[in-house]
Enzyme design. Structure first.
Site, PDB file in Angstrom:
ATOM      1  N   ARG A  46       0.823  -1.197   0.000  1.00  0.00           N
ATOM      2  CA  ARG A  46       0.000   0.000   0.000  1.00  0.00           C
ATOM      3  C   ARG A  46       0.869   1.265   0.000  1.00  0.00           C
ATOM      4  NH1 ARG A  46      -4.391  -0.946   4.308  1.00  0.00           N
ATOM      5  NH2 ARG A  46      -2.566  -2.143   4.836  1.00  0.00           N
ATOM      6  N   ASP A 182       7.771 -23.701   6.071  1.00  0.00           N
ATOM      7  CA  ASP A 182       8.189 -23.960   7.449  1.00  0.00           C
ATOM      8  C   ASP A 182       9.704 -23.801   7.386  1.00  0.00           C
ATOM      9  OD1 ASP A 182       9.271 -25.155   9.766  1.00  0.00           O
ATOM     10  OD2 ASP A 182       7.361 -26.145  10.106  1.00  0.00           O
ATOM     11  N   HIS A 183      10.204 -22.655   7.798  1.00  0.00           N
ATOM     12  CA  HIS A 183      11.606 -22.357   7.476  1.00  0.00           C
ATOM     13  C   HIS A 183      12.583 -23.292   8.191  1.00  0.00           C
ATOM     14  CE1 HIS A 183      11.719 -19.942  11.188  1.00  0.00           C
ATOM     15  NE2 HIS A 183      13.040 -19.972  11.098  1.00  0.00           N
ATOM     16  N   GLU A 221      14.787 -19.533  22.903  1.00  0.00           N
ATOM     17  CA  GLU A 221      15.223 -18.242  22.364  1.00  0.00           C
ATOM     18  C   GLU A 221      15.481 -17.291  23.521  1.00  0.00           C
ATOM     19  OE1 GLU A 221      13.343 -17.191  18.311  1.00  0.00           O
ATOM     20  OE2 GLU A 221      11.705 -17.917  19.551  1.00  0.00           O
ATOM     21  N   HIS A 245       7.280 -25.957  13.442  1.00  0.00           N
ATOM     22  CA  HIS A 245       8.702 -26.344  13.485  1.00  0.00           C
ATOM     23  C   HIS A 245       8.958 -27.600  14.330  1.00  0.00           C
ATOM     24  CE1 HIS A 245       8.918 -22.446  11.788  1.00  0.00           C
ATOM     25  NE2 HIS A 245       9.162 -21.743  12.867  1.00  0.00           N
TER      26      HIS A 245
END
Ligand code: BG6
Length: 491
Positions: A46, A182-183, A221, A245
């Site tokens: 946009r 799904d990285h 993490e 994951h």
């Protein structure tokens, strides 16, 4: 393999993912010589940008996040194929302009009518964008010219919404043209699970309930959720990463050998595992969830989730989740798979640990084996990529004291080749039309079937436990393990 002529169209090009991962990955692919000269990158958003603004944004993203060094000649060739289309998702004329732009590129750059549409946008915008692609005739394959759509998670927030979402996407694109990212599957260390298991002879005999006591899959993490409230509040750790994951990692560890690495064969084996997976009951004793409170991350004082901008002051969103699963198969009956993840934990680490049963008999004086724990094979997914085998060894100069030692394989020392970023591999696979590393709809739905009862149970069980930032999660997670005589690893 080098991709053929095509264009990649990114919706949501102003977002974080596009800036940190997608645009740098496109550059890295070009730099490695894996994109054809007739390639184009089209941004759609946009924002009131022109082509030059767009080129500058890509340039900055590449400068800040690309893995490979900047080469002027690669950049210039790539940038000639940049186009920006300004518009809102519900604006028909913007999609008509997109169509004209793509047709123009086919002529000027020879992209040959092959288009990959990357929806890096919130799922609530999927229906509109899919409809627009359909209406404008862009979704339809045309002769030999392919059309593919790439969707980012979350694929719904439960089984029902995942089915609805899928019906919408499949209403426009055939399943074979849908690439669900799904990285984790794009990570080298994750693909290596298949090599470790199926290229070697020595691990397979151990890979079952005969020798494995339990499996722990940890994705920890240290970062918090500042700046991500819009996506994360109301979603939580289980939906964010266990549904995709961690269940994918579990499927790769638990599956049987596929007949071949053909996509269908791989998917079938993962599907069998997911279909045979169930939660260990009762859920109260076999799950844990928590929300980070204030604490210390290294030497930095950090706020709790409820003080992060954008989160509801009474948010019950979990930032830590642990579940216990069992796979009902001959190989795995009786072996719990513990999956846990959390934000603001002690350190950033993802690993899969197969923890072996104790030797049935230890012919040592008891005091000699006090520092011997269970043998373990640990697949270090990140950041210190490699594999560790932990076993007992005699302490030199002792009479017969046995202590844990590690045998290590490290990517850094074993290979000179650097690992590509996960998104690089996955974007290339989309352009090549190679679907092995993309979960199919059935995997997504089976994963929700596993997770839905846990999330429903939590919704009824009140608020999550609080844990101090910088620790390893709530005490309820430790209790979940100690109740059955086990403990979490502290990687
Ligand atoms: C994403 C999650 O899928 O994976 C994030 O949405 C998480 O919450 C991220 O931080 C972690 O990815 P990686 O590759 O850094 O482990």
């Amino acid at each position: 393999r080098i991709a053929g002529p095509c264009s990649l169209i990114i919706f949501g090009v102003t977002g974080d993912l596009a800036r940190k991962k997608l645009m740098p990955a496109v550059y890295d692919l070009a730099n490695r010589g894996l994109l054809p000269p007739s390639f184009a990158l089209v941004g759609f958003a946009r924002r009131d940008w022109d082509h030059e603004d767009f080129a500058k944004i890509v340039h900055d993203a590449v400068r800040d996040h690309a893995r490979t060094g900047f080469r002027e000649e690669v950049w210039e060739r790539l940038a000639e194929g940049f186009r920006f289309v300004q518009g809102a998702f519900d604006d028909d004329s913007a999609f008509d302009r997109l169509k004209e732009t793509l047709e123009g590129l086919d002529k000027e750059r020879g992209t040959d009518g092959n288009h990959a549409f990357y929806l890096s946008i919130p799922p609530k915008a999927f229906p509109t964008v899919c409809e627009q692609l359909d209406r404008s005739g862009l979704a339809k394959e045309d002769g030999d010219h392919w059309r593919r759509v790439v969707i980012e998670k979350p694929f719904g927030h439960n089984l029902e919404s995942a089915k609805e979402l899928n019906a919408i996407v499949n209403g426009v694109f055939p399943e074979s043209s849908v690439f669900r990212i799904d990285h984790y599957l794009g990570k080298e260390t994750v693909q290596n699970i298949l090599a470790l298991r199926f290229a070697n002879q020595m691990f397979d005999p151990l890979w079952s309930s005969h020798y494995v006591d339990h499996v722990q899959i940890t994705m920890a993490e240290d970062i918090g959720l500042g700046g991500r409230a819009g996506y994360y509040d109301g979603i939580g750790a289980a939906r964010d990463v266990i549904q995709n994951h961690l269940l994918q990692l579990m499927a790769l560890v638990a599956m049987e050998e596929p007949i071949s690495f053909e996509p269908k064969q791989l998917q079938d084996e993962k599907i069998k595992v997911l279909a045979a997976t169930r939660n260990i009951e009762p859920l109260d004793d076999n799950t844990a969830r928590g929300q980070y409170g204030p604490g210390w991350q290294g030497s930095e004082k950090v706020p709790g989730l409820l003080d992060e901008a954008g989160f509801a002051k009474d948010s019950t969103t979990e930032t830590f989740a642990a579940i216990a699963l069992e796979v009902d198969s001959r190989r795995w009956a009786g072996v719990p798979f513990y999956l846990r993840t959390g934000k603001r934990l002690g350190r950033r680490v993802t690993e899969i640990a197969l923890v072996f049963k104790r030797a049935p008999h230890l012919p040592f004086d008891k005091t000699m084996t006090e520092e011997l724990s269970q043998n373990a094979l640990v697949i270090r997914v990140q950041p210190d990529e490699g594999i560790t085998l932990r076993f007992g060894s005699k302490v030199p100069a002792s009479s017969m004291e046995v202590r844990d030692v590690n045998m290590d394989f490290s990517y850094g020392t074993a290979f000179t080749e650097a690992s590509p970023e996960a998104y690089e591999r996955l974007i290339l696979d989309v352009l090549l039309g190679e679907p092995s590393l993309f979960p199919v709809n059935e995997e997504v739905e089976l994963s929700w079937e596993i997770l839905d009862p846990v999330i429903e149970h939590w919704a009824q069980a009140g608020t999550p436990d609080t844990y101090e930032s910088g620790t390893w999660g709530p005490t309820s997670a430790d209790e979940m393990m100690s109740r059955v005589g086990r403990s979490w690893r502290r990687p």
